[in-house]
Each structure stands twice: as structure tokens, then as C-alpha cells.
Design a protein around this motif. Structure first.
Motif, PDB file in Angstrom:
ATOM      1  N   UNK A   1       0.846  -1.199   0.000  1.00 37.83           N
ATOM      2  CA  UNK A   1       0.000   0.000   0.000  1.00 37.83           C
ATOM      3  C   UNK A   1       0.882   1.250   0.000  1.00 37.83           C
ATOM      4  N   UNK A   2       0.384   2.307  -0.627  1.00 36.67           N
ATOM      5  CA  UNK A   2       1.090   3.589  -0.649  1.00 36.67           C
ATOM      6  C   UNK A   2       0.074   4.693  -0.899  1.00 36.67           C
ATOM      7  N   UNK A   3       0.462   5.946  -0.620  1.00 38.21           N
ATOM      8  CA  UNK A   3      -0.515   7.045  -0.637  1.00 38.21           C
ATOM      9  C   UNK A   3      -0.002   8.289  -1.335  1.00 38.21           C
ATOM     10  N   UNK A   4      -0.952   9.045  -1.874  1.00 40.72           N
ATOM     11  CA  UNK A   4      -0.772  10.460  -2.205  1.00 40.72           C
ATOM     12  C   UNK A   4      -1.590  11.218  -1.172  1.00 40.72           C
ATOM     13  N   UNK A   5      -0.977  11.948  -0.255  1.00 44.41           N
ATOM     14  CA  UNK A   5      -1.723  12.559   0.854  1.00 44.41           C
ATOM     15  C   UNK A   5      -2.741  13.595   0.382  1.00 44.41           C
ATOM     16  N   UNK A   6      -3.863  13.636   1.069  1.00 43.51           N
ATOM     17  CA  UNK A   6      -4.855  14.663   0.807  1.00 43.51           C
ATOM     18  C   UNK A   6      -4.391  16.017   1.327  1.00 43.51           C
ATOM     19  N   UNK A   7      -4.976  17.073   0.761  1.00 43.91           N
ATOM     20  CA  UNK A   7      -4.540  18.430   1.105  1.00 43.91           C
ATOM     21  C   UNK A   7      -5.635  19.277   1.751  1.00 43.91           C
ATOM     22  N   UNK A   8      -6.870  18.823   1.725  1.00 43.53           N
ATOM     23  CA  UNK A   8      -7.977  19.580   2.299  1.00 43.53           C
ATOM     24  C   UNK A   8      -8.048  19.312   3.800  1.00 43.53           C
ATOM     25  N   UNK A   9      -8.091  20.377   4.594  1.00 45.26           N
ATOM     26  CA  UNK A   9      -8.075  20.207   6.045  1.00 45.26           C
ATOM     27  C   UNK A   9      -9.235  19.347   6.539  1.00 45.26           C
TER      28      UNK A   9
END
Length: 524
Positions: A300-308
Motif C-alpha cells: 500500500x502507498x498514498x498520495x496525501x490529501x490536502x484539504x483540512x
């Protein structure tokens, strides 16, 4: 793609922007144009597929090949800028198994090499065997008893039930407009009536009888002192289907070495033996069991979200990384994994700043029963046996799966989710010129989106052109890199990247169906 074409594409996508807004999305039409440009003009999908197939090799559950693929994909996803790339254990699976050597030939009445491979989780032969054969044909225990005393020190040939027949149809096909229209017109119906108790008991009795005969046959062949078994599950033109010949459990009881054969070779041997002509075979298999680590793993791997407010919500995409062992698992399912990896690479290269976190999952041990995805869902979201929801259940926006071969995407199965269907119809509009147009309420089974759907999460599988998946490559010795059409893989990567992007940017999570009831029989 030249600048004028890129401007024109962005303009055409912008026309649909008001509709997207009505569907509750915050998608940027110019970003969709960038996704198309990156995926079609600077694609890495075939390079990824090469590493998963030719370099990593066959990826049977818990094998060295799957471990190589786990290690390589973790590093590759990290190199593309994804975070938290992890080889995550999902629980106990069982023994790994690898082939170190495999050879089989007929040596009498003349020499001829034969097409075959060891069945998974079967043991090695005791060196090179050069033995006479005995054909075993039995559909009842009484017929099986006739072979007592005749099998010692022999190679047993099992009868062929699926005899190849001439075909006048092409192996590969694409969906016609009529077929896609029929999918799009599918209406949800009331569940079909279940068989009555008498019918169900009859079916179960037939199955128990068949399984009992198979078990008795295996036990008798072993106890009678045979040295190996040759069998086939069918195929044609040198293609054979593969499977396991023994359980993968650490405490599985001993079995004989067994090879699965191309049916033409198996039938020739049977015809000779039935005619009273002595048949001699030479064979050797060396297989190796791995029992040090019985766990199964997902990458598993991620692109982090940016919306608070939304970055703790997750959009997932995935496919299963494991395969069978007679080839390199190209269409099943290096294709799906390569496309999903390419989708996140495209999103990173295009500079996407998703509101929600995007998480890719490459599942292990799918071929033995969706183990990787089902246990991931159980560990992170909910157990279908109890339907006790974990906190992350509420945070999953959607899951998108790819595992129907290497054909281009023609649309998506909405899995009976009527509220999601119009959203998907809008999302597909920019890809009509690429052949992706169809939303169907139908479900397709047999792969990892079912793990999510089983606990009420919105999980979906894309519609793909079948090509020769069902006729030539699925679970066969022909499932190799050559079966992957580059243009189809590029198209699929772009469509997936777009769907994931729009799900990550949408104001709301995708609609959900009614939460299912607990199913105690679904325990994993």
C-alpha cells in the motif's frame, strides 16, 4: 500532444464543468487534460508491466516471485513520490512454493518433449523418473477399485474430461456497441428464487460424492505406490490451465508429485496406452516450500490529501499482485497492477493536489480466495461476519478495481449502486472518443471489489474488453507479456487516473448502498 491540441482538449472538457459542479465535484478540466497528456504521451505502464512479469516472474501466493514483486513495487511507488509505501501483513496465509526445475518427455514408443508444469504446492520427484504409465479412468469407487495392485512404481495418467474441439471463432474480441448497450440497459431485478431444500440437497449430495471420489482416488494412488501423476484441466493448442495440487496450509498432508499437461499431449499418451502400446515417460520436478514466514502481505502507498476537512478520507484503487505459476501472470493481474500504478504515477506527474488521500493497494493471495483484500477490509473497515464497523469505514470515499485482463476500459460496473451511476456517466463523457462510455448496474464477480461491497463500501470494477482473457490467458501457461496491448493499457491508465482524481476532489463521498446485514458464514 502539441499545445494546440492540449488547449482544444481543455476547452472541450471545460464545457462539461457546470454538469460536474451539479454532481458535487471540484474537478479542474485542465487537470483532466494534463492527465490525458501525461498518460498517453509519457506512459510508463508497459515498463512497469515488464518488471512485474519478465523481471519478477510468476507470483504465486507467498512465493519468491511475489516477494520480489512486493519489494519492487514498494520501491517504485516511493520513487514516484508516494508516501507510506508499506508491505503490510494482513494475517496468516500458509506455505510459499516455487519451482526450481521441471521437465517431462515421452521416451517410448519414441522420444517427444511434452508441455506441462507442476501443480502448485506439490512435492519434488525423487530425482529423474523413467517409468511406465497407467491410465486411470474412474467415475465410481467400484471402477477405481479395478486399479488396485496395478499402480506401484508407475506414473498415473488421469483421464481427460475436456477434450479440445475445433473452433471457428477468434480467440480475442472486443465488446460491440450492441453488447455495451445491453449492459447499459440492465435493470435491477428482485433476487432469483433460491432452490428449494430438495434441489439444494441434491446438488450438495452430488458435490459431496464427487469430492469424496477425488479424495479416495488421490489417497489410493498414493497408497498403491505410484510415483507421480499427470493430469489436465483442459485447454487447446498447447495452452493448459493451471491450479494447485495440494493445500498451502502448513500442516497439509503429503501428496504425490503432479504435473498439469497440455490436453493434446495427455490425450496422445492415453490413446497409445489404450491401444496396448507401452508408454514410458521421463520426468523430474524440483519444487521448494517456504514455511519460515506464513503471513500474507499487501503493498500500500498514498498520495496525501490536502484539504483540512477531507484529507482523512480515502479514495482507494487496486488490483491483485499475485498470479498462478505456469506463466508470468501478465493479464491476471500484472495488467491491472501496472495500470493502477501508472494511474498514481500520472497523478503525481500532473501535479494533482487531491482533497482526499489517494491510496493504492496491490493485493496478495487473491487467487486463493481474495485473501489480501478481504482481510485488509476486515482489519481496516469491518468484518462481514459481524458488520461491526471500524472508524475508518466512514472515511472511505470509493474503491476502484482492475482485474479483467488487459483490454481497454469500456465503462464501469456500478454494482447495483443506482445513485452512483449518473455520477459515473458524467465522469466518462471526456473519454467517449477513447471508447469508454458504458455504465451498467450489473455486478461482475470474482475479484477484489467484492471485499469492499460485502461491508457496504462503494467498490467498483471497470468494464474491460475481454480480448483473449477467457479463451487463452486466464490461469494458463500463455499468460505472458506479449498479451498486453500497449494502447489499451495506456487508455485504461488515463481513465482510472481520472476517476480517482474526481473521486478525490468531489465535495461528497460517493453514494453508498444500504448497509448489508451480518453474514456469519463470511468469516475469514
Amino acid at each position: 500532444m502539441n499545445t494546440l491540441r492540449l488547449i482544444a482538449l481543455a476547452s472541450s472538457l471545460a464545457v462539461a464543468a457546470p454538469t460536474w459542479a451539479q454532481q458535487g465535484t471540484k474537478a479542474d478540466p485542465s487537470m483532466l487534460a494534463k492527465i490525458k497528456d501525461e498518460g498517453l504521451n509519457r506512459s510508463k505502464v508497459m515498463e512497469t508491466a515488464f518488471y512485474l512479469t519478465d523481471v519478477c516472474g510468476p507470483r504465486l501466493a507467498n512465493s519468491d516471485g511475489l516477494n520480489r514483486a512486493n519489494q519492487w513495487t514498494q520501491k517504485q511507488l516511493t520513487s514516484w513520490g508516494l508516501t507510506k509505501a508499506t508491505i503490510e501483513p494482513w494475517g496468516t496465509f500458509g506455505r510459499g512454493w516455487d519451482i526450481e526445475k521441471s521437465y517431462v518427455a515421452m521416451t517410448a514408443p519414441y522420444y517427444h518433449t511434452l508441455i506441462g508444469a507442476p501443480k502448485a504446492w506439490t512435492p519434488s520427484t525423487s530425482g529423474v523418473l523413467k517409468k511406465q504409465v497407467v491410465v486411470v479412468k474412474a467415475t465410481t469407487e467400484a471402477e477405481l477399485d479395478k486399479y488396485k495392485g496395478k499402480l506401484r512404481d508407475k506414473i498415473v495418467l488421469l483421464d481427460v474430461t475436456n477434450v479440445p474441439k475445433p473452433s471457428f471463432e477468434a480467440d480475442a474480441k472486443r465488446y460491440t456497441a450492441e453488447e455495451l448497450q445491453k449492459m447499459a440497459e440492465y435493470k435491477l431485478e428482485a433476487p432469483a428464487a433460491k432452490p428449494n431444500d430438495a434441489e439444494m440437497e441434491q446438488r450438495m449430495a452430488q458435490r459431496r460424492t464427487m469430492m469424496a471420489l477425488r479424495t479416495k482416488m488421490s489417497d489410493m494412488i498414493l497408497s498403491e505406490g505410484a510415483v507421480a501423476i499427470l493430469s489436465t484441466r483442459g485447454g487447446s493448442d498447447g495452452t493448459f490451465f493451471t491450479s494447485n495440487g495440494a493445500p498451502y496450509a502448513a500442516d497439509a498432508k503429503p501428496v504425490l508429485p503432479e504435473l498439469e499437461m497440455a490436453p493434446e499431449d495427455q490425450l496422445r499418451l492415453i490413446r497409445l496406452a489404450d491401444a496396448g502400446i507401452p508408454v514410458e515417460l521421463e520426468l523430474e520436478t524440483r519444487t521448494r516450500f517456504q514455511s519460515q514466514d506464513l503471513k500474507g502481505y499487501n503493498v500500500v502507498a498514498e498520495i496525501p490529501g490536502t484539504d483540512k476537512k477531507l484529507k482523512n478520507e480515502v479514495v482507494m484503487l487496486g488490483g491483485h499482485l499475485d498470479s498462478w505459476h505456469a506463466a508470468t501472470g501478465a493479464t491476471d493481474n500484472a495488467a491491472g497492477c501496472a495500470v493502477m500504478m501508472e494511474a498514481v504515477r500520472i497523478l503525481k506527474a500532473a501535479g494533482v493536489q487531491p482533497r482526499r488521500t489517494i491510496r493504492i493497494a496491490l493485493w496478495g493471495e487473491e487467487e486463493q480466495g481474495l485473501h489480501g483484500s478481504r482481510n485488509y477490509v476486515k482489519n481496516h473497515f469491518a468484518d462481514p461476519a459481524t458488520m461491526k464497523l471500524l472508524p475508518d469505514h466512514e472515511k472511505l470515499a470509493a474503491y476502484f478495481n482492475l482485474d479483467n485482463g488487459a483490454g481497454k476500459i469500456r465503462g464501469i460496473y456500478a454494482q447495483g449502486n443506482e445513485a452512483a451511476a449518473p455520477i459515473f456517466q458524467e465522469w466518462l463523457k471526456p473519454f467517449a472518443d477513447m471508447g469508454a462510455t458504458t455504465v451498467t448496474l450489473r455486478n461482475t464477480g470474482g475479484t477484489d471489489h467484492l471485499a469492499f461491497d460485502a461491508v457496504g463500501l462503494p467498490g467498483f470494477q471497470f468494464i474491460q474488453d475481454p480480448l483473449d482473457y477467457g479463451t487463452r490467458t486466464h490461469h494458463t501457461n500463455m499468460d505472458t507479456y506479449e498479451r498486453l496491448p500497449a494502447d489499451d493499457m495506456k487508455q485504461a491508465s488515463v481513465v482510472v487516473a481520472s476517476f480517482v482524481y474526481q473521486a478525490a476532489m468531489r465535495y461528497q463521498k460517493l453514494p453508498r448502498k444500504t448497509l448489508p446485514t451480518a453474514k456469519p458464514e463470511a468469516r475469514m
